[in-house]
Design an enzyme around this catalytic site. Structure first.
Site, mmCIF file in Angstrom:
data_model
loop_
_atom_site.group_PDB
_atom_site.id
_atom_site.type_symbol
_atom_site.label_atom_id
_atom_site.label_comp_id
_atom_site.label_asym_id
_atom_site.label_seq_id
_atom_site.Cartn_x
_atom_site.Cartn_y
_atom_site.Cartn_z
ATOM 1 N N LYS A 1 0.245 4.232 -0.258
ATOM 2 C CA LYS A 1 -0.475 5.449 0.300
ATOM 3 C C LYS A 1 -0.031 6.588 -0.520
ATOM 4 O O LYS A 1 -0.299 6.703 -1.882
ATOM 5 C CB LYS A 1 0.044 5.615 1.645
ATOM 6 C CG LYS A 1 0.164 4.502 2.430
ATOM 7 C CD LYS A 1 0.142 4.669 4.037
ATOM 8 C CE LYS A 1 0.017 3.288 4.873
ATOM 9 N NZ LYS A 1 -0.073 3.588 6.147
ATOM 10 N N GLY B 1 2.096 2.058 10.859
ATOM 11 C CA GLY B 1 2.876 2.869 10.710
ATOM 12 C C GLY B 1 3.729 3.257 11.919
ATOM 13 O O GLY B 1 4.460 4.406 11.900
ATOM 14 N N SER C 1 2.876 -2.765 10.226
ATOM 15 C CA SER C 1 4.511 -2.557 10.605
ATOM 16 C C SER C 1 4.882 -3.938 10.146
ATOM 17 O O SER C 1 6.021 -4.494 11.002
ATOM 18 C CB SER C 1 4.685 -1.964 11.846
ATOM 19 O OG SER C 1 4.413 -0.933 11.927
ATOM 20 N N ASN D 1 0.821 -1.215 -0.004
ATOM 21 C CA ASN D 1 -0.152 0.111 0.068
ATOM 22 C C ASN D 1 0.947 1.172 -0.070
ATOM 23 O O ASN D 1 1.558 1.697 0.979
ATOM 24 C CB ASN D 1 -0.922 -0.113 1.210
ATOM 25 C CG ASN D 1 -1.471 1.221 1.136
ATOM 26 O OD1 ASN D 1 -1.926 2.020 0.552
ATOM 27 N ND2 ASN D 1 -2.125 1.530 2.450
ATOM 28 N N HIS E 1 -9.655 1.057 4.469
ATOM 29 C CA HIS E 1 -8.437 1.168 5.170
ATOM 30 C C HIS E 1 -8.806 2.273 6.304
ATOM 31 O O HIS E 1 -9.449 3.139 6.220
ATOM 32 C CB HIS E 1 -7.470 1.789 4.034
ATOM 33 C CG HIS E 1 -5.900 1.691 4.905
ATOM 34 N ND1 HIS E 1 -5.592 2.795 5.629
ATOM 35 C CD2 HIS E 1 -5.153 1.037 4.662
ATOM 36 C CE1 HIS E 1 -4.459 2.416 6.114
ATOM 37 N NE2 HIS E 1 -3.920 1.242 5.602
ATOM 38 N N GLU F 1 -5.740 -5.303 10.046
ATOM 39 C CA GLU F 1 -4.838 -4.397 10.197
ATOM 40 C C GLU F 1 -5.202 -3.642 11.766
ATOM 41 O O GLU F 1 -6.123 -2.443 11.533
ATOM 42 C CB GLU F 1 -4.797 -3.274 9.109
ATOM 43 C CG GLU F 1 -4.419 -4.125 7.781
ATOM 44 C CD GLU F 1 -3.656 -2.616 7.047
ATOM 45 O OE1 GLU F 1 -2.660 -2.964 6.460
ATOM 46 O OE2 GLU F 1 -4.243 -1.623 6.732
ATOM 47 N N GLU G 1 -7.213 4.599 7.307
ATOM 48 C CA GLU G 1 -6.860 6.142 6.945
ATOM 49 C C GLU G 1 -8.037 6.717 6.351
ATOM 50 O O GLU G 1 -8.282 7.963 6.613
ATOM 51 C CB GLU G 1 -5.602 6.287 6.391
ATOM 52 C CG GLU G 1 -4.373 5.981 7.179
ATOM 53 C CD GLU G 1 -2.853 5.408 6.519
ATOM 54 O OE1 GLU G 1 -2.779 5.543 5.298
ATOM 55 O OE2 GLU G 1 -2.297 4.927 6.983
#
Ligand code: PEP
Length: 295
Positions: free
Chosen positions: A59, A220, A260, A57, A142, A214, A144
């Protein structure tokens, strides 16, 4: 079931989506208590071999020029005939990346789209546009997009259905916050997310679905879930799919861990029976990604 998701979304200002979600929560719960879900488990030793899927991904990283350079850098490192390798890239990188990976084992994915085919949706991109540009996979849900852009399970469910209708394979993300993990309510949260996001999705479609677990606290942050923590939730997701559909569907659906994941921890995570791959952010932008593909 509440009125069509696209109608709810179209009638509602963007910033109010979360409120709409809450307002319809009761109706959705009622719907799920009435729906004719298959409640049986089929337990046996007929587990299907699932093909590993390692997806990057990217991003909001890499200009088109940088994207092509990264594809060239990774080209030999990600070679593996036994693994589906996917680069989910920013919209502007899709066409050059599709060109750069032609003839390799890399599949192209996108990070976002809108549920309508075309029209007055300034700034959006549609599923047929992605398909025409060579996209096969699409990340949906996701954290985010949920947290920063206010996407809720009504929209996410509509996106999953639209993606399948357009011939794209969704990578459906779920995961809990640190607060939910600490409160020990993360299992119920994950089950609720998946149940809502798959409302009205058929078993045959789910067999071609990828689900990415996730945990938000691991994205991250450099803090990875332990292999046992990741396996616990991936197993839970597979058992939920068996409850909502049937065991054959649960055996077919591929479940990734994301958060991560890196060259150092990938092998242990991927050794777990219910973890079929990874969704990788930071480490997908460097040579380490090759090590994860071949872990
Ligand atoms: C992600 O954003 O999907 C992700 C897993 O990111 P990272 O690997 O950087 O934690």
């Amino acid at each position: 079931m509440p009125s069509a998701a696209s109608d709810i979304i179209r009638r509602t200002p963007f910033v109010r989506l979360h409120d709409v979600f809450l307002a319809y929560e009761h109706q959705i719960c009622t719907y799920w208590s009435e729906v004719d879900v298959k409640q049986y488990f089929y337990r046996g030793d007929k587990t299907m071999a699932r093909r590993r899927i390692i997806a990057g991904n990217w991003k909001m990283n890499k200009t088109p020029t940088e994207a092509v350079a990264l594809c060239n850098e990774l080209k030999d490192l990600v070679k593996n005939d036994d693994v589906d390798v996917v680069y989910c890239v920013p919209a502007i990188d899709i066409v050059p990346v599709a060109e750069a990976v032609k003839g390799t084992n890399v599949h192209v994915g996108a990070e976002n789209f809108y549920i309508e085919d075309k029209g007055a949706f300034t700034g959006e991109i549609s599923a047929p546009m992605l398909k025409d540009a060579g996209v096969e996979y699409i990340i949906i849900g996701h954290s985010e997009r949920r947290d920063i852009f206010g996407e809720n399970d009504v929209l996410i469910n509509a996106k999953v259905k639209k993606a399948f209708a357009a011939g794209l394979k969704p990578i459906l993300c779920c995961g809990e916050s640190l607060a939910l993990r600490k409160a020990d309510t993360y299992k119920e949260w994950i089950e609720r997310q998946i149940t809502w996001d798959l409302s009205g999705v058929s078993a045959d479609q789910v067999k071609n679905l990828v689900i990415a677990y996730e945990p938000i606290w691991a994205i991250g942050t450099g803090e990875t879930a332990t292999a046992d923590q990741a396996e616990e939730v991936c197993k839970l997701i597979r058992e939920l799919i068996a409850k909502l559909y049937d065991q054959a569907t649960a055996d077919a659906v591929r479940i990734q861990y994301g958060g991560s994941m890196n060259a150092g921890n990938a092998a242990e995570l991927l050794s777990k029976p219910n973890i079929d791959g990874g969704l990788i952010g930071g480490a997908s932008l460097k040579a380490d990604f090759g090590q994860i593909v071949n872990a």
